[in-house]
Design an enzyme around this catalytic site. Structure first.
Site, short mmCIF file in Angstrom:
data_model
loop_
_atom_site.label_atom_id
_atom_site.label_comp_id
_atom_site.label_asym_id
_atom_site.label_seq_id
_atom_site.Cartn_x
_atom_site.Cartn_y
_atom_site.Cartn_z
N VAL A 100 5.23 -13.43 3.70
CA VAL A 100 5.25 -14.80 3.17
C VAL A 100 6.61 -15.13 2.56
O VAL A 100 6.75 -16.16 1.91
CB VAL A 100 4.13 -14.99 2.12
CG1 VAL A 100 2.76 -14.77 2.74
CG2 VAL A 100 4.32 -14.05 0.91
N ARG B 1 0.80 -1.23 0.00
CA ARG B 1 0.00 0.00 0.00
C ARG B 1 0.83 1.28 0.00
O ARG B 1 0.28 2.36 -0.05
CB ARG B 1 -0.92 0.01 1.23
CG ARG B 1 -1.98 -1.08 1.20
CD ARG B 1 -2.85 -1.00 2.46
NE ARG B 1 -3.97 -1.91 2.39
CZ ARG B 1 -3.93 -3.19 2.73
NH1 ARG B 1 -2.78 -3.70 3.17
NH2 ARG B 1 -4.99 -3.97 2.65
N HIS C 140 -0.01 -15.50 7.26
CA HIS C 140 -0.59 -15.46 5.92
C HIS C 140 0.03 -16.50 4.99
O HIS C 140 -0.07 -16.38 3.77
CB HIS C 140 -0.47 -14.06 5.33
CG HIS C 140 -1.37 -13.06 5.99
ND1 HIS C 140 -1.19 -11.69 5.88
CD2 HIS C 140 -2.45 -13.23 6.79
CE1 HIS C 140 -2.14 -11.07 6.59
NE2 HIS C 140 -2.90 -11.99 7.14
#
Length: 255
Positions: free
Chosen positions: A99, A30, A117
């Site tokens: 990850v 983001r 995740h």
């Protein structure tokens, strides 16, 4: 930067987000140069329903990962600081949204790292559940297979990561909550704290009477719950915090 909130701390939980890996050359999602900022259409590729329904979305997903610098990335000073903290004898658990596997590469014990995740280092079949090393599937993508299928059952393959619309593994989520509730200090580092239920681990820690410290470039929804909010670069701030917790002086920042 470092206050009395490090005093007497023996049990630490560290929640890490994409910002921890940006110094390793892996873009966040983001931020100003984030994956989704540069190409908003890729958000769909990270949504489970779209991924499963549309071969074109799956092709975009595999291509975005084929080009990812994460495959070649090396741990940075923040990853190494957490590994050093563990070696110092402080009871530390890393709860990571990442990850990329860089915490383990830096020397953190795999059993002390909870990958909330999932991991990009494995591929899982959405049909039979078979898990295989990612290299096998990525080689097929490199060779031109835009929508790789399971060689055993023919079902859709996906990286073993949690996409939007998927639930966290219940056992993993439950363990993360127990860790957050028992750690004397929760440090949230490099996370926007916008993705639930992981972000709410901060509230779990605070509601259990523990201290929360946030290290992040931008404001987060949990800043007002923190005893300290640190805006300094993660690669500088986290080694200093870890050194203070370990009762040592921070060494020179390495690469």
């Amino acid at each position: 930067m470092i206050g009395s909130w490090v005093d007497g701390v023996e049990r630490v939980a560290v929640l890490t987000g994409a910002g921890v890996s940006t110094d390793s050359g892996i873009p966040d999602y983001r931020g100003p140069s984030g994956v989704w900022t540069r190409d908003p259409s890729l958000v769909k590729a990270f949504t489970y329903q779209s991924f499963m329904a549309d071969p074109g979305v799956r092709a975009a997903f595999w291509q975005s990962h084929r080009q990812s610098p994460a495959w070649r990335a090396q741990p940075n000073a923040a990853h190494r600081a957490l590994a050093d903290l563990e070696r110092s004898g402080v009871a530390v658990r890393v709860l990571t949204q990442n990850v990329d596997g860089l915490h383990q590469s830096a020397g953190s014990s795999p059993r002390k790292v909870l990958e909330l995740h999932g991991t990009m280092r494995e591929v899982v079949c959405t049909g039979c559940g078979e898990r295989t090393p990612s290299e096998q599937t990525m080689a097929r993508v490199e060779a031109g297979d835009s929508d790789p299928r399971c060689v055993d059952c023919g079902a859709i393959l996906k990286l073993a990561v949690v996409l939007f619309g998927e639930h966290l593994d219940p056992a993993t989520a439950g363990l993360a909550e127990r860790i957050a509730a028992n750690a004397q200090l929760m440090i949230a580092v490099g996370s926007s704290l916008q993705v639930e239920p992981v972000a709410s681990l901060c509230a779990v820690a605070v509601n259990a009477g523990h201290r929360l410290v946030i290290v992040n470039r931008d404001p987060t929804p949990y800043d007002e719950l923190a005893v300290a909010v640190i805006r300094e670069p993660i690669g500088e701030a986290l080694p200093g915090i870890c050194a203070a917790l370990a009762g040592t002086k921070p060494g020179p920042v390495r690469g």
